[in-house]
Structures are given as C-alpha cells and as structure tokens.
Design a protein around this motif. Structure first.
Motif, PDB file in Angstrom:
ATOM      1  N   ASN B 179       0.775  -1.238   0.000  1.00  0.00           N
ATOM      2  CA  ASN B 179       0.000   0.000   0.000  1.00  0.00           C
ATOM      3  C   ASN B 179       0.810   1.295   0.000  1.00  0.00           C
ATOM      4  O   ASN B 179       0.279   2.345  -0.352  1.00  0.00           O
ATOM      5  N   GLU B 180       2.050   1.234   0.411  1.00  0.00           N
ATOM      6  CA  GLU B 180       2.852   2.452   0.511  1.00  0.00           C
ATOM      7  C   GLU B 180       3.944   2.471  -0.554  1.00  0.00           C
ATOM      8  O   GLU B 180       4.688   1.494  -0.703  1.00  0.00           O
ATOM      9  N   TYR B 222      -3.802   5.211   8.582  1.00  0.00           N
ATOM     10  CA  TYR B 222      -4.029   3.843   9.062  1.00  0.00           C
ATOM     11  C   TYR B 222      -4.244   3.823  10.579  1.00  0.00           C
ATOM     12  O   TYR B 222      -3.755   4.696  11.293  1.00  0.00           O
ATOM     13  N   SER B 241      -6.593   0.366   6.980  1.00  0.00           N
ATOM     14  CA  SER B 241      -6.770   1.676   6.345  1.00  0.00           C
ATOM     15  C   SER B 241      -7.945   2.402   6.977  1.00  0.00           C
ATOM     16  O   SER B 241      -8.975   1.795   7.246  1.00  0.00           O
TER      17      SER B 241
END
Lengths: 242, 242
Positions: B179-180, B222, B241
């Motif tokens: 996700n990052e 998050y 998230s």
C-alpha cells in the motif's frame, strides 16, 4: 478559522514603561531584571512546584503596545538590516506581527510565594512593564537547544554589531548616586541599554543635517536623555524622576 | 485580566489524527513530516520572504484536543517521572495547561507558494492534524540556543530512556509494502514512533495481570496496532486503512 480566546496568566513588572530603550532580544543585557506576577487564579498551591530547579524559562507574551494599534504588515524592515531592506514578517521576530505574540528565553533568579501569589524573578529580559503573559514553560535543552542551525538573512550580519561608547555627564552621575541605593549597578545598566543603540535605524544610518540627536527613554522610574555626539559616542546628559 | 483573542494563522497537516502515538517532544523523530498551511489571509505576497534561509522554525500552537475539554490542573504527573510524582504545571511542558499553548522547534524542509497559499514543509514534529497555529518565528541561535542550562527535575532522568525494541508481523509488513510507495521509510517511521513507547506511564510501570497489552494509534491514514510482549518488546501486529 475560529478565533481563540486566552486569559493572561499574569503580567510582567519591568523597569521599562515604554518600548524605546528595550533591548532588541532577550539575554542581551544579562542583569536586566523583571518579575512575572501570576494572577491569583493562576497561583494555586503547587503550580510552580519544580520550576526553581530549571535555570531558564520561556515566556510567551503579548506585545500589547503593538496589539493596541492592531497594525502589522506582511513585510518588515529589520533594524539589523539597517531598516532599508524588506523581509517577510514570518522570517523575523518583529513584534508587529499577526497575533502580536512574543517569546523570550530568560534566566530564573528565584520564585517567591507571598500572600497566595506567585512572583517569578527573571533576568535578561526584553519586555516592557505590564506585558500580559500567556504562558511560561521551562527551557529544556533536549528540545530547545538546537545544533547546526542556519541564521537565514541574519547570517550576513556580525553576531555582535559595533556598540556605542557611552559616557555620563557629571550631573547625571551625581543625581544617580544621590537617588539610587545601588548607583553603580544602575549606571552599568543604563550604559548597557544605550550601548545597544536603541535609536531607530533610519536615524542611525542617515542622521539629518543639523539635527540634534537627542533621545529619551524611560527606565526604572526615570526619563533618561542621551545625545549621540558622533556616530559611535553617546552621552547620558539628562535624568528626571517620573 | 482582560481576555485576548487570537486568529490562527493556519493549521498543521500532520499524519497523526489523534494524540496517541505522537512523539512527546519535537525533534525526537527527525523524519516525521508535516505541513503548515497558512490561511489565505496570512498568505499575502512576501510574508514568507527570507524564511527559507533559516534551518529551523518555532511553531506556537494550540493543543486543541485538550483545549476542547478545557480541563487543566495546577499539578501534573509527568510521564518522564513514571506518572506517579507531581510537578507544577508551569514546571512542565504538559499540553494540559493554562491557555493550552504549545511551542515546538522543527526543521524547515521547504516553503511552497501555490494558488496564493503558503505551505511550509517541516519535520521533527510532535503535533497532531488540524492543530491551529498561532505564530511561527525563525529559530535564532543568538537568543534561543542557551548555554549552561539546568534541566530541573528532568536532570534526574537519563537523556534517552530505554526504548522498546520493535518487530513487525509478516502480515503487516506485506500490507505496508503493497500500500505504501515508500514502504521502507514508512516502516522506519512506525518503528520509531512505537520505540518511543507511547503507552501511558501507569500501564508501562504497572501492567495489570493477565491484561493484553494491545494498543492502537492512528498514523498516515491507518490504524496501527501493537502488542507489548515483554517490558521492552513491541510487535506491530495490526494495520487497517482508515
């Protein structure tokens, strides 16, 4: 954005009733003393507990003499740049700024509790009398003492600019000796205040022809007058009890 | 004393939407970034001129999450003293204080002007998202960097207390990598935040028997959960998230 309302926690008792003559930053004149007088509602038992173990204090205050006028400008002409160059107000410590908030590091000389009031004796001040105090915090080197900082546009200037040489007329000297118990300390303080050259920078760099460079500032219950004879010599020539 | 009203000059955009997890002072986590977004009325042309030449900035702000509750007490129990000793609020940097004013020294990463707004990128922060900013001032070593300061009751404590050792569950690690875009930097930041041991001191010193030491903090969009397995090991075991 929504406005925020603060209640001052106290006021500063300073020997300067007005702006002219006040050092341009804290710590410049080490022995310049004042007292933070906490309001009764902020003098609760224990509120100062542990404070005397710290050597220095942050004082967050209002530049109230400027706040009254309510005027500030996005750019300022810092005295350190001779007063003829513009910098953004947020790149300066000018008192004439949004919200008129000041912040000074001062030395703690002692804390006195008397009649349910707390009095914090401080030195190295640059605040005028009756300054409203918004907060005080201990100076903690862990977070406040930064290494390798860059001094921006100030970097172009010497750390200490040439100071004025200060002399006293014999009349003023006699007057102080007669009226002040600690005359030599008082003379030393007046000398240090004037040596910092409190004159507005436009008069410093461009003295008008034929103009007498006489100035008066108020300090410790007196109006004190000085005459700038040459570019770098000031003579204290008048003193009047207020 | 008369009340004083301030208009915030802008707000902080920070990866912390809430208090839990925020470093206990500025400069603790060097790479923790935020943006000061100046309000349109404080973004006039030139207002930031000269600021980028300074390396560091003072941010004077409101601890707004505490200000909402309006509660403060003359004495506090500093986490650094294990939470079981009382100090006067003015001898502390506690956010729960009169006027709820905070003051942090941060690094200036850059200044961006976009669509008539000024954005000041800073790092080493300890502020939560939407913090109202009252003033910003350049850090000037001449007046702000003091020598020979005494650290009061903090002097009894080591400069750096033992930190937690932080591990990541493989699930969390995978999630972050997916996700990052800069996963390794994100992992490093989460590690540093938890290593500071954000747990309340009463839970740190006296964990209740049988109690699962699970904690959740919000950071960068998050909810991140960690489990303190022993006194000194924390495992990041959940991430969701927001």
């Amino acid at each position: 954005m929504e406005e925020i309302t603060f209640r001052p926690i106290g006021i500063v008792r300073s020997p300067f009733p007005d702006k002219f003559g006040v050092p341009r930053r804290s710590g410049l004149i080490k022995n310049l003393k004042a007292i933070i007088e906490l309001a009764p509602e902020f003098s609760q038992p224990g509120i100062e507990k542990g404070l005397s173990g710290f050597s220095h204090l942050w004082v967050i205050f209002q530049f109230h003499k400027y706040a009254i006028k309510k005027t500030w400008s996005p750019t300022v002409r810092p005295p350190r740049l001779g007063g003829n160059k513009k910098m953004g107000v947020f790149a300066s410590r000018s008192p004439q700024r949004p919200n008129f908030i000041g912040m000074s590091a001062v030395k703690i000389d002692g804390i006195v509790r008397k009649k349910d009031r707390v009095y914090i004796h401080i030195s190295g001040i640059d605040m005028i009398d009756k300054t409203p105090v918004l907060d005080i915090k201990p100076y903690i080197a862990d977070s406040d003492r930064l290494n390798n900082t860059k001094r921006g546009w100030i970097a172009k200037l010497p750390l200490k600019k040439p100071l004025l040489k200060v002399t006293f007329s014999s009349g003023v000297r006699e007057f102080i000796k007669k009226n002040e118990t600690n005359a030599s300390e008082f003379i030393k303080l007046v000398r240090e205040i004037v040596a910092q050259d409190p004159r507005p920078s436009y008069l410093r760099s461009h003295p008008r022809k034929g103009q007498k460079s006489e100035f008066t500032f108020s300090f410790g219950g007196y109006d004190i007058g000085f005459l700038v004879k040459e570019q770098s010599i000031a003579c204290i020539n008048r003193i009047i009890s207020l």
